[in-house]
Write an enzyme that holds these catalytic residues in place. Sequence first.
Site, PDB file in Angstrom:
ATOM      1  N   THR A   1      17.958   4.712  27.595  1.00 49.07           N
ATOM      2  CA  THR A   1      18.260   3.107  27.646  1.00 49.07           C
ATOM      3  C   THR A   1      18.321   3.176  29.222  1.00 49.07           C
ATOM      4  O   THR A   1      17.778   2.185  30.001  1.00 49.07           O
ATOM      5  CB  THR A   1      19.281   2.840  26.937  1.00 49.07           C
ATOM      6  OG1 THR A   1      20.335   3.393  27.143  1.00 49.07           O
ATOM      7  CG2 THR A   1      18.896   2.444  25.617  1.00 49.07           C
TER       8      THR A   1
ATOM      9  N   HIS B   1      -1.137  -8.822 -10.539  1.00 51.70           N
ATOM     10  CA  HIS B   1      -1.211  -8.931 -12.096  1.00 51.70           C
ATOM     11  C   HIS B   1      -0.021  -7.917 -12.798  1.00 51.70           C
ATOM     12  O   HIS B   1      -0.240  -7.015 -12.463  1.00 51.70           O
ATOM     13  CB  HIS B   1      -2.268  -9.271 -12.803  1.00 51.70           C
ATOM     14  CG  HIS B   1      -3.485  -8.364 -12.360  1.00 51.70           C
ATOM     15  ND1 HIS B   1      -4.829  -8.836 -12.382  1.00 51.70           N
ATOM     16  CD2 HIS B   1      -3.522  -7.083 -11.742  1.00 51.70           C
ATOM     17  CE1 HIS B   1      -5.592  -8.010 -12.037  1.00 51.70           C
ATOM     18  NE2 HIS B   1      -4.815  -6.830 -11.496  1.00 51.70           N
TER      19      HIS B   1
END
Length: 402
Positions: free
Chosen positions: A84, A310
């Site tokens: 970071t 389906h």
Amino acid sequence: MQAVILAAGEGTRMRPLTYTKPKVMLPVANKPILQHVVENLIGAGVDEVILVVGYREERVREHLGEEFSGVRIRYVRQRKQLGTAHALLSAEHLLEDRFVMLNGDAIVFEDDLKNLLREEMAIAVREVENPQDFGVVTVEDGVVREIIEKPEVPKSNLINAGIYVFKKEIVDYLRRTPLSVRGEYEITDSITMAVQDGVEFKAVRIERWIDVGYPWDMLRANEILLSEIERDIRGEVEEGAVIKGNVVIGEGSVVMAGSYIVGPVIIGRNCRIGPNCYIRPYTSIGDNCHVGNAVEIKNSIIMSNTKIPHLNYIGDSVIGENCNFGAGTKIANLRLDEGEITVNVKGKPVNTGRKKFGAAVGDNVKTGINASINVGSLIGNDVFIGPGAVAAGFIQPHSRVF
């Protein structure tokens, strides 16, 4: 106010969903996580966003462009994901004197952001039940004194939420940050050095924060965000269809007779829903999807261009883009002993903490008729599951299950 969003990582804990897209672009409530973050920042008063990108960055650039909702978007490439602090340092040349920095894969809301932005230098903290899994923050008189990553014995339940208000002076500490034991340059180490030099960071408690670490966390995030939607039907609803509660139906979508939808539910644009299907609460369905006859979907995320046409059941699952489920394909979401579901992540068992979790299915997966997918399955992209086959565990991309 300027915002820097870290969005360069792949998100390996989110596999198989991140094989084909960066973690920040995974959708909850029919929007990428990153878009939720950007919109909330704009609502809090941010007028420029810098995105630090890397892995599959084209997906981010295509979606947000150079301007989003009237706010300028600028990009910085982090060529190697080295932590970071390294990510923020890569945007040094664009930084203003004061800015907010946060991760693109955790959602924080407008009110909390507004409270945070009132401070000159601040760290967002939050109380959690499992602080040992995060960076634990020690606070005295409202000021941060210490951040300890994943301690065995936490001193408090307050954790670092990964949202910071910095002045540009933090750059000096970024440059001096040593490599951590994890082999990364971490912003918490930069902050620790600044605190030791007497720099004060106010601890600002946030009320709402959604950390999306694993695929099943997307379901919790989806539930939270869908609970706030309002009814908005822009598509066509045929006579004989039932729409109950807060349901959003996008333009060009058709809900055919016999469909029964109970909100909160979001259905995107140009979808065909029904006839004779049941969509249960906390389900989001992307654009250009088909949910057909005798299909039941419950508490799930269905991404765009996917067909569930389906005799299918999908429960507590995340289904990727451009999938096609053959007739009778079903996903189980409950163990026979009703215990919590454990999944295989990076070769190790991880407890989801959920009694109901079906599967996370990557993009372009196709199943044959009467295929079965067992609880806690993680299925990579471009997998074929043949007729009558049973899929379980972690299945690598491009596999064939027969």
